[in-house]
Design an enzyme around this catalytic site. Structure first.
Site, PDB file in Angstrom:
ATOM      1  N   GLY A  36      25.846 -10.467  47.401  1.00  0.00           N
ATOM      2  CA  GLY A  36      24.709  -9.588  47.483  1.00  0.00           C
ATOM      3  C   GLY A  36      24.926  -7.806  47.501  1.00  0.00           C
ATOM      4  O   GLY A  36      26.232  -7.809  47.505  1.00  0.00           O
ATOM      5  N   CYS A  37      24.143  -7.037  47.404  1.00  0.00           N
ATOM      6  CA  CYS A  37      24.195  -5.603  47.408  1.00  0.00           C
ATOM      7  C   CYS A  37      24.851  -5.013  48.767  1.00  0.00           C
ATOM      8  O   CYS A  37      25.820  -4.420  49.058  1.00  0.00           O
ATOM      9  CB  CYS A  37      23.126  -4.793  46.925  1.00  0.00           C
ATOM     10  N   TYR A  38      24.197  -5.295  49.830  1.00  0.00           N
ATOM     11  CA  TYR A  38      24.387  -4.820  51.275  1.00  0.00           C
ATOM     12  C   TYR A  38      25.721  -5.611  51.629  1.00  0.00           C
ATOM     13  O   TYR A  38      26.539  -4.930  52.005  1.00  0.00           O
ATOM     14  CB  TYR A  38      23.408  -5.631  52.137  1.00  0.00           C
ATOM     15  N   THR A  39      25.722  -6.761  50.967  1.00  0.00           N
ATOM     16  CA  THR A  39      26.922  -7.521  51.390  1.00  0.00           C
ATOM     17  C   THR A  39      28.162  -6.862  50.856  1.00  0.00           C
ATOM     18  O   THR A  39      29.347  -6.950  51.465  1.00  0.00           O
ATOM     19  CB  THR A  39      27.026  -8.886  50.933  1.00  0.00           C
ATOM     20  N   CYS A  47      28.835  -3.853  49.934  1.00  0.00           N
ATOM     21  CA  CYS A  47      29.255  -2.488  50.622  1.00  0.00           C
ATOM     22  C   CYS A  47      29.959  -2.750  51.803  1.00  0.00           C
ATOM     23  O   CYS A  47      30.871  -2.221  52.008  1.00  0.00           O
ATOM     24  CB  CYS A  47      27.832  -1.774  50.700  1.00  0.00           C
TER      25      CYS A  47
END
Length: 346
Positions: free
Chosen positions: A150-153, A155
């Site tokens: 995932g994206c938040y992940t 980062c």
């Protein structure tokens, strides 16, 4: 060598479009199959005119027989679809990169807790390699089935990974404060994401329950070799694309900022897509927009004793489509940077 034959399920969404856009400039790829039940029979350029004259494919219905003719299938579909669609037989014939969350979490009970549904392919969870290239590169190269992070992940994990791998921080005090652009919510119409709701607004959501939390904890726990829990708070900001995460923690040892930067360099100096910025330049979403880069910087606050780590990336590129193509490059033995070397536009 012949180009690899590639298809995309869910090609009508924002992530699907970014896959198409990037793959059209990839010299080793031939796009052969694009699915969208809602747009079946329409030319792809009728939905995304930017590809006019570059791509003449039509949207097709989801058809497993079409997938069997491919070398690689990207699944850019809503959570729950891949677990119903992907089978052992399909995986025996086609390499798959799944961009949904269906195979990221190794614990099916945790998946049920956060996604509010039973996992319908528990037997395949062990086969999926978590596709964070900078950490699992060698496993990815040998894999046939990738769970794209995932994206938040992405980062959050990359900004904290060296510290936990070296056991330098207090594992009981990790706070991640993250902001995302609206495209992270997908292309489906939702009242919370309408222009009038988002514009001139800034809000937190999914407090203590965001679906990326267990994904972050899973990978950081692997790095630390013991269970890690984080306080993760996401926010929606009125921009189209981008993530900026700010993480707070405390050091166990008396290290200075230069020593910390040397530790990050130990892990990331040879990573093309991770840029440890000079101390005076802080990560900004504007300068990772449209790229596969992650920008990281840190500050040790001597007054409070807190360590602050900042990171930025494009949620649709390094947080989704770009990372998926980076995984594809590893799977097929291409240059890992191929098709992904563009810089941001101002």
């Amino acid at each position: 060598m012949a180009k690899i034959k590639v298809g995309i399920l869910g090609s009508n969404g924002y992530v699907g479009y970014e896959l198409v856009r990037l793959l059209l400039n990839h010299k080793e790829v031939e796009l052969q199959y694009l699915s969208s039940r809602a747009n079946k029979g329409k030319k792809y350029y009728e939905i995304y005119p930017s590809v006019y004259s570059r791509l003449d494919l039509e949207f097709e219905d989801v058809d497993i027989n079409k997938c069997l003719d491919l070398d690689l299938l990207f699944c850019a579909t809503p959570h729950g679809f891949s677990a119903d669609f992907i089978t052992k037989d399909l995986l025996d014939k086609v390499k798959i990169i799944d961009l949904s969350a269906d195979f990221r979490l190794k614990n099916a009970d945790v998946y049920k807790q956060y996604y509010k549904k039973e996992h319908n392919a528990k037997e395949l969870l062990k086969d999926a390699v978590y596709g964070l290239c900078e950490i699992h590169r060698e496993d990815i190269k040998a894999a046939k089935f990738i769970a794209n992070p995932g994206c938040y992940t992405t980062c959050s994990i990359l900004s904290l990974y060296p510290l936990l791998k070296e056991k330098l921080i207090d594992e009981n005090f990790i706070i991640i404060d993250a902001k995302s652009g609206v495209s992270g919510a997908g292309r489906e119409a939702k009242s919370d994401n309408l222009f009038c709701e988002v514009n001139e607004n800034f809000k937190a959501y999914a407090l203590s329950s965001h679906r990326h939390t267990p994904e972050i904890e899973q990978e950081l726990s692997l790095a630390f070799k013991s269970d890690i829990k984080v306080q993760f708070t996401p926010h929606l900001v009125p921009i189209q694309k981008g993530i900026l995460s700010t993480s707070y923690t405390k050091l166990k040892d008396n290290l200075n900022e230069n020593e910390l930067r040397e530790i990050y360099a130990k892990y990331y100096d040879k990573e093309y897509f991770i840029r440890l910025l000079p101390s005076e330049i802080l990560p900004q979403t504007k300068f990772t927009r449209g790229t596969n880069f992650v920008d990281i910087n840190l500050k040790l606050d001597e007054r409070t004793g807190n360590l602050i780590i900042l990171a930025s990336l494009d949620n649709l590129i390094k947080g989704a489509a770009g990372q998926a193509i980076q995984n594809m490059n590893l799977l097929f033995g291409f240059d890992e940077k191929l098709g992904l070397e563009n810089l941001s536009m101002i």
